[in-house]
Design an enzyme around this catalytic site. Structure first.
Site, PDB file in Angstrom:
ATOM      1  N   ASP A   1       0.830  -1.208   0.000  1.00 19.55           N
ATOM      2  CA  ASP A   1       0.000   0.000   0.000  1.00 19.55           C
ATOM      3  C   ASP A   1       0.863   1.254   0.000  1.00 19.55           C
ATOM      4  O   ASP A   1       2.038   1.223   0.366  1.00 19.55           O
ATOM      5  CB  ASP A   1      -0.962   0.006   1.187  1.00 19.55           C
TER       6      ASP A   1
ATOM      7  N   GLU B   1      -0.089  -1.416   5.610  1.00 21.46           N
ATOM      8  CA  GLU B   1       1.027  -1.028   6.471  1.00 21.46           C
ATOM      9  C   GLU B   1       0.932   0.425   6.893  1.00 21.46           C
ATOM     10  O   GLU B   1       1.265   0.771   8.017  1.00 21.46           O
ATOM     11  CB  GLU B   1       2.355  -1.273   5.740  1.00 21.46           C
TER      12      GLU B   1
END
Length: 191
Positions: free
Chosen positions: A65, A119
């Site tokens: 991400d 994350e």
């Protein structure tokens, strides 16, 4: 690798919306690393050898991400720009390329790859790495070294500050403040 990096950069992957990039990475691994076993938890995955060869086990780790809003990647001079280019898609492209092209029989190490979702700015129980560790504890116990590619600004920082999330319970026994010897002070026990 630059074509694959461009493909990664062309795939939007904001936190909690990593499905398309996860599929892209899994497809790449299945095509380029057919000898690998892939285990998944949500949009996070572990790719590794189907059997241990008893060599020291190194795991390459990165997240899928990104924080910045998506914009179409472009090249300016010798630099490739895109959402998440330095954190984390360039690192992912390098890790995936190495994992798929290294020669296991010629290496003194065996390698696995972890690509996890969610994350950026998530609490522990939403983090994709947390889910992988929870779902595959036996796999994680095999690793002897982790290389976490967080290559912002193209720098290597060995032993950079990380974080540890822990929940600790220390039991005590209540008592009257005038008679502390009748209780157990949990703060003193914790120290």
């Amino acid at each position: 690798m630059s074509d694959f990096l461009n493909t990664l950069l062309s795939t939007p992957s904001p936190t909690f919306k990593e499905g398309p990039i996860s599929t892209l990475i899994e497809t790449r691994l299945r095509e380029q690393c057919p000898g690998s076993q892939i285990q998944k938890s949500g949009h996070s995955l572990i790719a590794g050898p189907k059997q241990s060869n008893h060599k020291p086990h190194v795991v390459l780790v990165g997240h899928s991400d990104v924080v910045p809003e998506f914009f179409s990647p472009y090249q300016k001079g010798d630099q490739l720009h895109g959402a998440g280019a330095s954190d984390m898609k360039a690192g992912l492209a390098c890790l995936i390329d190495f994992f798929c092209t290294h020669e296991p029989n010629q290496s003194p190490y065996q390698f696995s790859l972890i690509v996890y979702a969610q994350e950026e700015g998530t609490p522990l129980n939403d983090n994709g790495l947390y889910h992988l560790i929870r779902d595959y504890p036996d796999v994680f116990s095999q690793y002897e070294l982790a290389i976490v590619a967080e290559p912002t600004d193209n720098e290597i920082q060995i032993g950079a500050v990380g974080s540890l999330h822990a929940q600790i319970s220390v039991l005590g026994q209540t008592c009257h403040s005038a008679r502390p010897w009748q209780g157990e002070n949990a703060l003193y026990k914790a120290i």
